[in-house]
Design a protein around this motif. Sequence first.
Motif, PDB file in Angstrom:
ATOM      1  N   VAL A   1      43.989  46.562  41.813  1.00  0.00           N
ATOM      2  CA  VAL A   1      44.327  45.309  41.131  1.00  0.00           C
ATOM      3  C   VAL A   1      44.880  44.296  42.126  1.00  0.00           C
ATOM      4  O   VAL A   1      44.519  43.107  42.097  1.00  0.00           O
ATOM      5  CB  VAL A   1      45.334  45.562  39.995  1.00  0.00           C
ATOM      6  CG1 VAL A   1      45.804  44.244  39.390  1.00  0.00           C
ATOM      7  CG2 VAL A   1      44.717  46.453  38.921  1.00  0.00           C
ATOM      8  N   GLU A   2      45.729  44.744  43.034  1.00  0.00           N
ATOM      9  CA  GLU A   2      46.305  43.841  44.042  1.00  0.00           C
ATOM     10  C   GLU A   2      45.222  43.261  44.946  1.00  0.00           C
ATOM     11  O   GLU A   2      45.263  42.076  45.301  1.00  0.00           O
ATOM     12  CB  GLU A   2      47.354  44.581  44.864  1.00  0.00           C
ATOM     13  CG  GLU A   2      48.621  44.913  44.094  1.00  0.00           C
ATOM     14  CD  GLU A   2      49.556  45.827  44.870  1.00  0.00           C
ATOM     15  OE1 GLU A   2      50.781  45.746  44.631  1.00  0.00           O
ATOM     16  OE2 GLU A   2      49.073  46.613  45.717  1.00  0.00           O
ATOM     17  N   ILE A   3      44.241  44.077  45.316  1.00  0.00           N
ATOM     18  CA  ILE A   3      43.181  43.595  46.209  1.00  0.00           C
ATOM     19  C   ILE A   3      42.283  42.597  45.489  1.00  0.00           C
ATOM     20  O   ILE A   3      41.959  41.522  46.016  1.00  0.00           O
ATOM     21  CB  ILE A   3      42.367  44.774  46.766  1.00  0.00           C
ATOM     22  CG1 ILE A   3      43.262  45.654  47.650  1.00  0.00           C
ATOM     23  CG2 ILE A   3      41.165  44.268  47.569  1.00  0.00           C
ATOM     24  CD1 ILE A   3      42.622  46.963  48.069  1.00  0.00           C
ATOM     25  N   TRP A   4      41.884  42.917  44.273  1.00  0.00           N
ATOM     26  CA  TRP A   4      41.059  41.976  43.509  1.00  0.00           C
ATOM     27  C   TRP A   4      41.805  40.657  43.309  1.00  0.00           C
ATOM     28  O   TRP A   4      41.217  39.572  43.428  1.00  0.00           O
ATOM     29  CB  TRP A   4      40.679  42.557  42.145  1.00  0.00           C
ATOM     30  CG  TRP A   4      39.672  43.658  42.185  1.00  0.00           C
ATOM     31  CD1 TRP A   4      39.872  44.979  41.927  1.00  0.00           C
ATOM     32  CD2 TRP A   4      38.267  43.535  42.500  1.00  0.00           C
ATOM     33  NE1 TRP A   4      38.706  45.688  42.056  1.00  0.00           N
ATOM     34  CE2 TRP A   4      37.703  44.841  42.410  1.00  0.00           C
ATOM     35  CE3 TRP A   4      37.449  42.461  42.839  1.00  0.00           C
ATOM     36  CZ2 TRP A   4      36.350  45.085  42.647  1.00  0.00           C
ATOM     37  CZ3 TRP A   4      36.101  42.701  43.078  1.00  0.00           C
ATOM     38  CH2 TRP A   4      35.564  43.986  42.980  1.00  0.00           C
ATOM     39  N   THR A   5      43.108  40.747  43.014  1.00  0.00           N
ATOM     40  CA  THR A   5      43.911  39.537  42.791  1.00  0.00           C
ATOM     41  C   THR A   5      44.036  38.722  44.069  1.00  0.00           C
ATOM     42  O   THR A   5      43.910  37.489  44.055  1.00  0.00           O
ATOM     43  CB  THR A   5      45.305  39.916  42.271  1.00  0.00           C
ATOM     44  OG1 THR A   5      45.174  40.657  41.051  1.00  0.00           O
ATOM     45  CG2 THR A   5      46.151  38.681  42.018  1.00  0.00           C
ATOM     46  N   ALA A   6      44.286  39.402  45.203  1.00  0.00           N
ATOM     47  CA  ALA A   6      44.415  38.705  46.487  1.00  0.00           C
ATOM     48  C   ALA A   6      43.116  38.014  46.872  1.00  0.00           C
ATOM     49  O   ALA A   6      43.115  36.907  47.421  1.00  0.00           O
ATOM     50  CB  ALA A   6      44.847  39.691  47.569  1.00  0.00           C
ATOM     51  N   ALA A   7      41.996  38.650  46.564  1.00  0.00           N
ATOM     52  CA  ALA A   7      40.702  38.036  46.868  1.00  0.00           C
ATOM     53  C   ALA A   7      40.474  36.796  46.017  1.00  0.00           C
ATOM     54  O   ALA A   7      40.007  35.761  46.508  1.00  0.00           O
ATOM     55  CB  ALA A   7      39.585  39.039  46.642  1.00  0.00           C
ATOM     56  N   ALA A   8      40.813  36.886  44.743  1.00  0.00           N
ATOM     57  CA  ALA A   8      40.599  35.753  43.829  1.00  0.00           C
ATOM     58  C   ALA A   8      41.478  34.565  44.193  1.00  0.00           C
ATOM     59  O   ALA A   8      41.063  33.406  44.050  1.00  0.00           O
ATOM     60  CB  ALA A   8      40.865  36.191  42.396  1.00  0.00           C
ATOM     61  N   SER A   9      42.682  34.835  44.671  1.00  0.00           N
ATOM     62  CA  SER A   9      43.618  33.758  44.999  1.00  0.00           C
ATOM     63  C   SER A   9      43.327  33.107  46.343  1.00  0.00           C
ATOM     64  O   SER A   9      43.835  32.029  46.646  1.00  0.00           O
ATOM     65  CB  SER A   9      45.054  34.296  45.009  1.00  0.00           C
ATOM     66  OG  SER A   9      45.244  35.186  46.103  1.00  0.00           O
ATOM     67  N   GLY A  10      42.540  33.782  47.169  1.00  0.00           N
ATOM     68  CA  GLY A  10      42.243  33.260  48.497  1.00  0.00           C
ATOM     69  C   GLY A  10      43.313  33.529  49.529  1.00  0.00           C
ATOM     70  O   GLY A  10      43.228  33.044  50.659  1.00  0.00           O
ATOM     71  N   GLU A  11      44.318  34.339  49.186  1.00  0.00           N
ATOM     72  CA  GLU A  11      45.442  34.568  50.097  1.00  0.00           C
ATOM     73  C   GLU A  11      45.160  35.622  51.154  1.00  0.00           C
ATOM     74  O   GLU A  11      45.910  35.767  52.112  1.00  0.00           O
ATOM     75  CB  GLU A  11      46.680  34.992  49.303  1.00  0.00           C
ATOM     76  CG  GLU A  11      46.557  36.373  48.659  1.00  0.00           C
ATOM     77  CD  GLU A  11      47.754  36.764  47.809  1.00  0.00           C
ATOM     78  OE1 GLU A  11      48.295  37.867  48.037  1.00  0.00           O
ATOM     79  OE2 GLU A  11      48.144  35.974  46.921  1.00  0.00           O
ATOM     80  N   ASP A  12      44.050  36.379  50.992  1.00  0.00           N
ATOM     81  CA  ASP A  12      43.765  37.476  51.909  1.00  0.00           C
ATOM     82  C   ASP A  12      42.273  37.464  52.230  1.00  0.00           C
ATOM     83  O   ASP A  12      41.442  37.820  51.398  1.00  0.00           O
ATOM     84  CB  ASP A  12      44.172  38.808  51.261  1.00  0.00           C
ATOM     85  CG  ASP A  12      44.026  39.998  52.201  1.00  0.00           C
ATOM     86  OD1 ASP A  12      43.242  39.907  53.165  1.00  0.00           O
ATOM     87  OD2 ASP A  12      44.679  41.031  51.951  1.00  0.00           O
ATOM     88  N   SER A  13      41.929  37.045  53.451  1.00  0.00           N
ATOM     89  CA  SER A  13      40.516  36.948  53.823  1.00  0.00           C
ATOM     90  C   SER A  13      39.844  38.313  53.875  1.00  0.00           C
ATOM     91  O   SER A  13      38.645  38.432  53.606  1.00  0.00           O
ATOM     92  CB  SER A  13      40.380  36.249  55.181  1.00  0.00           C
ATOM     93  OG  SER A  13      41.055  36.981  56.197  1.00  0.00           O
TER      94      SER A  13
END
Length: 331
Positions: free
Chosen positions: A228-240
């Motif tokens: 969930v954290e990885i999917w969320t980080a990807a959607a927010s653009g905070e983690d390339s």
Amino acid sequence: MPKSMMTELVTIDVGGTHARFALATIAPDGTITLGDPATLHTSDHASFETAWQAFEEMNGGTLPPAVAMSVAGPVGGDIIRFTNNPWIIRPALIAEKLGATRQTIVNDFAAVAHAVARADAAQFVDLAGPTGAPLPESGTISVIGPGTGLGVAHLWRSGTGSYHVQATEGGHIDFAPLDQIEDAILARLRKRHTRVSVERVVSGPAIVDIYATLAAMEHRAVLERSDVEIWTAAASGEDSLAAAAVDRFCLSLGAAAGDYALAHGAGGVVIAGGLGYRIRETILQSGFAERFCAKGRFAGMMASLPVKLITHPQPGLFGAAAAFAREHLQQ
């Protein structure tokens, strides 16, 4: 239309964490109308029967004597058990315990395939193939849903309005890597699994291993992050790196969808599930379509197939009601 001409039922979609209930009506022409769904946490109810009673109370203490149910697990036995909750359902006791004299119980992904068969054209968006091309009215349509696992089913349309749904365990076929990055993903997974199935790479939780593999290839420290954290980080653009992992997921999803279409002899493909809907823009911008078509001598044929995403908000509830209509009303 007079109420007496409609069939009223309770439609239910039971998973590990949530059980969704809704009232539904089926008109003589087969039109299915869902009421507002109620989402109950399975952990808040000791049994399926007490959850049913809670929904009954929400509706004035009376429910129609018919039930259509989609369940996340195998059906057809004397007892239905769930992986992530302690509920059990005994189909033979439903009439006695719930007062439902007619029942239909289907696997959750069979219900999704029923929803695909009955949903309006406006509830699909293009992911690949000819823009605006409709799903075929005759022949086979592959239905694929990445979620907690990878659901796979197919439906066959007769061309005259009739159809047949076949649930499968297609998510458990072997994963076939297509490049060096997928070789590395497979090598990582083989350290834990003797046999690596497609759903180890094409499912929501799989993003963790994809992310960790990319981090290792770039000699980065592997952060302990949930799916969930990885999917969320990807959607927010905070983690390339998370965004790169999602792009890689889309490639694998495209390749798998093409494989299923070939195996089923499909004339169209539908991607289903909340995960696909949430990342639909990423799918469109990724190499999903290219991977779907990259089937050697059959690339031209693959490019001609419509590949769509179903956007119906409650395909499990809608599909269970459609399955009931097929079984009891021949609609």
